[in-house]
Design an enzyme around this catalytic site. Structure first.
Site: not given
Ligand code: NDP
Length: 293
Positions: A98, A54, A121
């Protein structure tokens, strides 16, 4: 029939190039550099790999990375305090925590603490609700990638029968909502579904998000269907070397489907590309600039 292979790597690379030019425009015309904050708690090896890729993609797109690596012993309060700081930081356009988080931290509490405008997200209840209400929202990255891949084959999905196997909050449910938003006729299947093969045989678009290697067989697939395989399963290959396979028996399915995503190289690369897209869109929304992507 032999299915066309949907090249997720190439489609993701094109999307990332578009994101990079939108970032360049934002910088030159508006003095805005989108920034993505990634929070990693602990040392889960798979999570570390994701976080590294990422950050690499953020830099390649010309955006500003902002990684926070915290020890596995970090308390929920400490993570919530960090999220509050990132919410208030004008240099941060997107926040990604995460998952999974260590057991002492309630993931739902952390997700709910993220500013919905920075929730790249797309897991915040506000964004989940906006998506299911048909309102503009930051949408989850893997599901968004699945829909882009299906549209790359079909163009419009309006009126097509779509079956999604899997009903997780991360993949199955949002992919179904996104397909519905594209006017597909959507059925969500799960472990209690009766006659799954029969249901799948009616699908013009079949999305498999189960987490079971090669679960969907070739004779479950309608001839000419578009098959999107989300599964990532590690199995023992030749000589005991691990290899990655999807949730669909690829060789069998390829003989029947019209188009199919490979694993790896299908849905996987789209996740990060869509994360970059969400970050640049979030930056535009936060700065009041009209996004051109
Ligand atoms: P979950 O385990 O959260 O959900 C799996 C779903 O599959 C559940 O809804 C479950 O049904 C359903 N299921 C399980 N067994 C069966 C069965 N026998 N018949 C029908 N349905 C069944 O997984 P995720 O959604 O998180 O992930 C799915 C897969 O996608 C995994 O392989 C994961 O690694 C991969 N993945 C890939 C990503 C990428 O970037 N490419 C990103 C995220 C995930 P029920 O609800 O009834 O239990």
């Amino acid at each position: 029939m032999t299915a066309a292979i949907i090249d997720g790597k190439a489609i993701a690379a094109m999307l990332r190039a578009k994101v990079a030019s939108e970032v360049a425009r934002l910088k030159s015309d508006h003095g805005v550099t989108p920034g993505l904050a990634v929070v990693l708690v602990g040392t889960d090896p798979a999570s570390e790999v994701y976080v590294r890729s990422k950050s690499k993609a953020v830099i390649e797109a010309g955006m500003a990375p902002c990684d926070h690596k915290l020890p596995a012993t970090t308390s929920e309060q400490e993570v919530l305090a960090l999220v509050a700081r990132l919410n208030a930081d004008p240099a941060v356009s997107g926040i990604l925590v995460q998952l999974p988080l260590p057991p002492q931290i309630d993931a739902q509490k952390v997700i709910a603490a993220i500013d919905p405008l920075k929730d790249v997200d797309g897991f915040h209840p506000i964004n989940v609700g906006r998506l299911s209400s048909g309102l503009p929202a930051l949408t989850p990255c893997t599901p968004a990638g699945c829909v882009i891949l299906a549209k790359s084959v079909r163009g419009s999905l309006a009126g097509l029968d779509a079956v999604v196997i899997g009903r997780s909050n991360i993949v199955g449910k949002p992919v179904a909502q996104l397909l519905l938003a594209e006017n597909a006729t959507v059925t969500i299947a799960h472990s209690k579904t009766r006659d799954l093969p029969g249901l799948c045989r009616r699908a013009d678009i079949l999305v498999a998000a189960i987490g079971k290697s090669e679960f969907v067989r070739g004779d479950w697939i309608k001839p000419g269907a578009t098959v999107i395989d989300v599964g990532i399963n590690r199995v023992a290959g030749e000589g005991g070397k691990a290899r990655i396979v999807g949730d669909v028996a690829f060789d069998e399915a390829k003989a029947v489907a019209g188009a199919i995503t490979p694993v790896p190289g299908g849905v996987g690369p789209m996740t990060i590309a869509c994360l970059m897209l969400n970050t640049v869109r979030a930056a535009c929304a936060l700065k009041g600039v009209k996004a051109e992507i």
